[in-house]
Motif scaffolding. Structure first.
Motif, PDB file in Angstrom:
ATOM      1  N   VAL A  36      37.783  70.533  20.067  1.00 24.50           N
ATOM      2  CA  VAL A  36      37.171  69.400  19.368  1.00 24.50           C
ATOM      3  C   VAL A  36      37.284  68.139  20.230  1.00 24.50           C
ATOM      4  N   GLU A  37      36.423  67.201  19.930  1.00 27.39           N
ATOM      5  CA  GLU A  37      36.523  65.860  20.487  1.00 27.39           C
ATOM      6  C   GLU A  37      36.570  64.888  19.316  1.00 27.39           C
ATOM      7  N   GLY A  81      39.571  52.504  15.273  1.00 23.74           N
ATOM      8  CA  GLY A  81      39.650  51.349  16.151  1.00 23.74           C
ATOM      9  C   GLY A  81      39.392  51.660  17.608  1.00 23.74           C
ATOM     10  N   SER A  82      39.121  52.945  17.921  1.00 22.91           N
ATOM     11  CA  SER A  82      38.856  53.318  19.310  1.00 22.91           C
ATOM     12  C   SER A  82      37.477  53.954  19.417  1.00 22.91           C
ATOM     13  N   LYS A  83      36.800  53.690  20.508  1.00 23.82           N
ATOM     14  CA  LYS A  83      35.486  54.278  20.749  1.00 23.82           C
ATOM     15  C   LYS A  83      35.545  55.433  21.750  1.00 23.82           C
ATOM     16  N   HIS A  84      36.705  55.684  22.299  1.00 20.36           N
ATOM     17  CA  HIS A  84      36.843  56.709  23.331  1.00 20.36           C
ATOM     18  C   HIS A  84      37.083  58.076  22.688  1.00 20.36           C
ATOM     19  N   MET A  85      36.298  59.053  23.127  1.00 14.58           N
ATOM     20  CA  MET A  85      36.458  60.421  22.641  1.00 14.58           C
ATOM     21  C   MET A  85      37.651  61.077  23.337  1.00 14.58           C
ATOM     22  N   GLN A  86      38.445  61.803  22.556  1.00 12.12           N
ATOM     23  CA  GLN A  86      39.590  62.522  23.111  1.00 12.12           C
ATOM     24  C   GLN A  86      39.438  64.011  22.817  1.00 12.12           C
ATOM     25  N   PRO A  87      39.730  64.854  23.801  1.00 14.70           N
ATOM     26  CA  PRO A  87      39.623  66.300  23.567  1.00 14.70           C
ATOM     27  C   PRO A  87      40.902  66.852  22.943  1.00 14.70           C
TER      28      PRO A  87
END
Length: 366
Positions: free
Chosen positions: A6-7, A12-18
């Protein structure tokens, strides 16, 4: 079991994390073996364990036993409506399952017994602190007083063993009549051996402790540094001796199994007593002599583990094993059961295991 990738983003964050997780689903209405397993309560017990029991045990082990190593996979979510559990993916931390065919050496065995002692000391402490927490659905191991769903599997496999003994005159003469008697008595003997008696030390047993239900982590030299438990469907309130018998019979090197059991029980016992003291267990802790007696009193657990489950566990032939085939009376089922016993490796082991069990009186009328 399905690995899912998943990502995601956090608030509050716009960065995708795996991230990677394991999804375990159990659909009783679609399981071809559900008619056997349903009465054992396995479809709800593992969710109960991950939701209600394991979080408590993790705290006791970490804070009171001061062992910061993992003992089981963390639960991300348990969804009863969808019969599913999402776990952390421990392969990311290089945990792996040992080979069921090669089995475990003394180093792996000692590590596992140490972790088992801590798990079971924490279980005993939890039962004292939360009375009744194990009263519902923790009374149904492979042998119990409520259901005999595994009876046809056990009797069919023992019949296949008797058939296999026809191929060896010496083994047939010495053991076939005893195996044939077991066919009619295996469930009664098993239930008797797992009945809890006054004075027994009892705790939460894993219930299905064999190679594939344990994962090991290793250092950069290949030495095992931690062991964790998985698959808690058959967890049961009983003597820790049932876990020891099942584990010894299915998962450790043959020389350890046949020559070192008394020593290994002592090793486990000292680790258990040490852990019980640290968690301030208030119940009576048996002396080693009494605990060894408790281990011997449940020794019939080694019979079904050795003669029914272990040959199926290590089978690596052409026939495709399944619960349905072990029950079936058709040609395909008979062929599978015969194949399980008629491997070269299993036939060699019969010459060791049958005398070992017989000398303990475990193949006689009980």
């Amino acid at each position: 079991m399905t690995r899912i990738n998943v990502e995601y983003t956090t608030e509050g964050s716009k960065h995708m994390q795996p991230a990677t997780f394991l999804l375990k689903t159990t659909f009783a209405d679609k399981d071809p073996a559900a008619h056997i397993l349903f009465d054992y309560g396995i479809y709800t017990r593992e969710m109960d364990m991950y939701e209600q029991i394991l979080p408590h045990l993790a705290i006791i082990v970490r804070e009171e036993l001061q062992d910061t190593r993992k003992m089981f996979a963390a639960t991300v979510n348990a969804d009863r409506q969808r019969d599913s559990i999402i776990f952390e993916d421990l392969s990311l931390e290089q945990y792996k399952v040992a080979c069921r065919l090669k089995k475990l050496d003394l180093v792996h065995t000692h590590l596992l017994l140490e972790k088992l002692a801590k798990f079971q000391a924490a279980g005993a402490a939890l039962a004292e602190r939360l009375p009744g927490i194990f009263e519902k659905n923790y009374d149904r191991g492979f042998f119990n007083k409520h259901c005999r769903g595994y009876e046809h599997i056990m009797t069919n496999v023992l019949k296949a063993l008797s058939h296999t003994l026809e191929l060896n005159g010496d083994l047939k003469k010495r053991y076939q009549a005893k195996i044939d008697r077991l066919v009619d008595n295996v469930m009664a003997y098993g239930e008797r051996a797992t009945s809890n008696n006054p004075g027994d030390f009892l705790t939460l047993a894993h219930g299905d402790l064999w190679t594939t239900n344990v994962m090991f982590q290793y250092d950069n030299k290949g030495h095992p540094t931690n062991a964790i438990f998985i698959d808690f469907q058959f967890s049961v309130w009983n003597s820790p001796a049932i876990d020891l018998h099942y584990f010894f019979s299915t998962s450790i090197h043959e020389n350890l199994r046949l020559q070192n059991q008394t020593e290994l029980v002592q090793f486990y016992y000292y680790k258990l007593v040490e852990a019980l003291k640290k968690v301030n267990y208030l119940g009576k802790v048996p002396i080693l002599f009494v605990f060894q007696q408790q281990f011997r009193a449940r020794a019939f657990y080694a019979v079904f583990s050795s003669l029914v489950f272990e040959p199926a566990i290590v089978y690596n032939g052409k026939e495709e094993p399944s619960i349905e085939k072990f029950i079936s009376a058709d040609e395909e089922g008979v062929r599978l059961r015969d194949a399980v016993y008629q491997t070269e490796e299993t036939e060699k082991k019969l010459h060791l295991i049958l005398p070992f069990l017989d000398q303990l009186g475990l193949l006689d009328e009980m």
